[in-house]
Design a protein around this motif. Structure first.
Motif, PDB file in Angstrom:
ATOM      1  N   HIS A   1       0.678  -1.282   0.013  1.00  0.00           N
ATOM      2  CA  HIS A   1       0.169  -0.009  -0.045  1.00  0.00           C
ATOM      3  C   HIS A   1       0.725   0.929  -0.154  1.00  0.00           C
ATOM      4  CE1 HIS A   1      -3.453  -2.562   0.882  1.00  0.00           C
ATOM      5  NE2 HIS A   1      -2.803  -3.093   1.906  1.00  0.00           N
ATOM      6  N   PRO A   2       1.452   1.545  -1.179  1.00  0.00           N
ATOM      7  CA  PRO A   2       2.326   2.668  -1.052  1.00  0.00           C
ATOM      8  C   PRO A   2       1.655   4.047  -0.786  1.00  0.00           C
ATOM      9  CG  PRO A   2       2.443   1.481  -3.175  1.00  0.00           C
ATOM     10  CD  PRO A   2       1.129   1.152  -2.565  1.00  0.00           C
ATOM     11  N   GLY A   3       2.411   5.001  -0.473  1.00  0.00           N
ATOM     12  CA  GLY A   3       1.947   6.277   0.044  1.00  0.00           C
ATOM     13  C   GLY A   3       2.140   7.309  -0.982  1.00  0.00           C
ATOM     14  N   ASP A   4       1.899   8.571  -0.626  1.00  0.00           N
ATOM     15  CA  ASP A   4       2.258   9.500  -1.720  1.00  0.00           C
ATOM     16  C   ASP A   4       3.894   9.741  -1.670  1.00  0.00           C
ATOM     17  OD1 ASP A   4       2.863  11.967  -3.219  1.00  0.00           O
ATOM     18  OD2 ASP A   4       1.205  13.296  -2.186  1.00  0.00           O
ATOM     19  N   PRO A   5       4.652   9.426  -2.596  1.00  0.00           N
ATOM     20  CA  PRO A   5       5.867   9.739  -2.493  1.00  0.00           C
ATOM     21  C   PRO A   5       6.765  11.025  -2.303  1.00  0.00           C
ATOM     22  CG  PRO A   5       5.319   9.305  -4.875  1.00  0.00           C
ATOM     23  CD  PRO A   5       4.197   8.966  -3.913  1.00  0.00           C
ATOM     24  N   HIS A   6       5.753  11.932  -2.544  1.00  0.00           N
ATOM     25  CA  HIS A   6       6.270  13.484  -2.311  1.00  0.00           C
ATOM     26  C   HIS A   6       5.970  13.846  -0.870  1.00  0.00           C
ATOM     27  CE1 HIS A   6       6.485  14.157  -6.611  1.00  0.00           C
ATOM     28  NE2 HIS A   6       5.284  13.602  -6.798  1.00  0.00           N
ATOM     29  N   LYS A   7       5.132  12.989  -0.078  1.00  0.00           N
ATOM     30  CA  LYS A   7       4.994  13.217   1.368  1.00  0.00           C
ATOM     31  C   LYS A   7       5.768  12.065   2.328  1.00  0.00           C
ATOM     32  CE  LYS A   7       0.904  16.133   0.723  1.00  0.00           C
ATOM     33  NZ  LYS A   7      -0.417  16.303   0.854  1.00  0.00           N
ATOM     34  N   ASP A   8       5.574  11.007   1.706  1.00  0.00           N
ATOM     35  CA  ASP A   8       5.970   9.817   2.391  1.00  0.00           C
ATOM     36  C   ASP A   8       7.179   9.216   2.040  1.00  0.00           C
ATOM     37  OD1 ASP A   8       6.142   7.229   3.604  1.00  0.00           O
ATOM     38  OD2 ASP A   8       4.352   6.150   2.520  1.00  0.00           O
ATOM     39  N   MET A   9       8.340   9.466   2.987  1.00  0.00           N
ATOM     40  CA  MET A   9       9.686   9.500   2.377  1.00  0.00           C
ATOM     41  C   MET A   9      10.084   7.764   2.457  1.00  0.00           C
ATOM     42  SD  MET A   9      13.345  10.872   4.185  1.00  0.00           S
ATOM     43  CE  MET A   9      12.612  12.394   3.778  1.00  0.00           C
ATOM     44  N   LEU A  10       9.402   7.045   3.193  1.00  0.00           N
ATOM     45  CA  LEU A  10       9.642   5.418   2.818  1.00  0.00           C
ATOM     46  C   LEU A  10       9.312   5.158   1.576  1.00  0.00           C
ATOM     47  CD1 LEU A  10      10.472   2.851   4.139  1.00  0.00           C
ATOM     48  CD2 LEU A  10       8.423   2.659   5.390  1.00  0.00           C
TER      49      LEU A  10
END
Length: 414
Positions: free
Chosen positions: A216-225
């Protein structure tokens, strides 16, 4: 409030016996008289293990700038200390202890999420967090500046950047203190075992967190992981080991140094009441104040390099493979760079301290650390201008990372 100096006789004895691996007890409470004596009499001090300790600003700055001659790679240096342990794997894989190309790949991914613009987006949430902590403390007669305030802020902010669930953040501080504590010049076997267990437990936790984020990926612009997992747009990605170990690095570095910056700053103001009164009367001085706190009592006091070729520093010849300790705390009190260096001066300018290092290894999280400290200290002073010590502060008992484990204070609300 100058630091006390050694007598001539005491200086001679100290210089002869000084060893980073066997420091005297009073060093941990106040290392600055030692720094002053070393910088004046033996600024390039040879240690019993044939490494060198540097205490002059100009020497340390020159080492930072020459990354080809002075390497950050710790594989050779850490092998005798850690052996084939998880601590060795962690500290030789993390961003801070590596040279390009690994350093370049990891730093680029991390810095995309730690720019001033990106940090500005976190400020509203940071203000809410700080105000919640202040409100909670307002209902207590006595609080601990570290446990109740300084350490609670960076754990939450870095946890947010990596999207660590709130109910899973409790172990992070203890893991961080142990793993970073293993970087001390000398550790005993029991602590070595404990710190290795902390790396093991941290890795096990992160493996589950990473697996969940892959699903379940997050928003790569806000979620550094998520950004670290997905890698560069050109398809270059971190290995699993690089990914996990640099997540540990982010959580550790982002937590420990900022906790110390906030705690050290608020305690320093109590020791310099006129500066405290000035900052309360002129809150626009906060940015300059943060720089002075960083200089006056740097969270990170020591750094390390190893020579890749034969070279010399300050006229001292060093063969390839020479280990060097950079005494950041001493450089930031060097009178050749900072007039009246033992004075806390919130109007000091220029203030080109080395608390965040320099060159390609300049602290990746410096914008975030400054933001957290600015919001935390300014809002604390606004809410509790009459705070005072309510007991003896407890230092962390470490040479590399300078901070407090506990600072009991009375808030004395008006």
């Amino acid at each position: 409030m100058d630091q006390p100096r050694f007598s001539d006789e005491d200086v001679a004895d100290m210089l002869q016996s000084f060893d980073l691996r066997h420091l005297p007890p009073d060093f941990y409470a106040n290392p600055f008289p030692y720094y002053h004596a070393l910088r004046r009499h033996q600024p390039i001090k040879r240690m019993p293990d044939d490494s060198y300790l540097l205490t002059r600003y100009t020497d340390i700055q020159a080492v930072y700038k020459d990354t080809k001659t002075f390497s950050s790679d710790k594989r050779v240096e850490f092998k005798p200390k850690y052996g084939d342990s998880l601590l060795y794997q962690h500290h030789t894989t993390s961003l801070v202890f590596n040279d390009p190309p690994l350093h370049t790949r990891v730093r680029r991914l991390i810095m995309d999420g730690l720019t001033p613009a990106a940090m500005a987006e976190t400020e509203p949430g940071l203000i809410v967090l700080v105000d919640q902590l202040l409100e909670r403390m307002a209902h207590q007669d006595k609080v601990d500046l570290i446990a109740d305030f300084a350490s609670a802020i960076p754990v939450e902010i870095i946890g947010n950047l990596l999207a660590v669930p709130h109910d899973e953040r409790a172990p992070l501080r203890a893991w961080s203190l142990a793993i970073l504590g293993a970087l001390e010049p000398n550790i005993n076997s029991e602590f070595f075992k404990y710190a290795n267990r902390c790396v093991r437990d941290f890795l096990a936790y992160l493996q589950g967190l990473v697996a969940e984020r892959r699903r379940h990926p997050g928003d790569p612009h806000k979620d550094m992981l998520t950004r670290l997992i997905q890698g560069e747009p050109d398809g270059e990605k971190l290995t699993e080991t690089e990914l996990l170990q640099n997540c540990i690095f982010l959580l550790n570095a982002g937590h420990e140094t900022t906790t110390n910056l906030i705690g050290n700053g608020l305690v320093a103001l109590l020791a310099w009441p006129q500066e405290k009164a000035t900052l309360i009367a002129e809150p626009t001085l906060i940015n300059a104040a943060i720089e002075e706190f960083l200089r006056y009592e740097s969270s990170n006091q020591l750094g390390n390099r190893i020579t890749t070729v034969a070279t010399s520093i300050g006229g001292v010849a060093m063969p390839a493979g020479t280990r060097i300790t950079l005494c950041i705390g001493a450089a930031n009190r060097d009178p050749a760079q900072f007039p009246d260096p033992d004075r806390l001066d919130l109007r000091r300018t220029p203030n080109r301290h080395l608390a965040f290092g320099s060159g390609i290894h300049q602290c990746a999280g410096m914008f975030l650390a400054r933001l957290e400290a600015r919001v935390a200290i300014s809002r604390f002073l606004q809410r509790f201008p009459q705070y005072a010590l309510a007991g003896r502060p407890q230092r962390g008992g470490r040479a590399r990372f300078r901070g407090f484990l506990s600072v009991p204070v009375a808030l004395r609300q008006s």
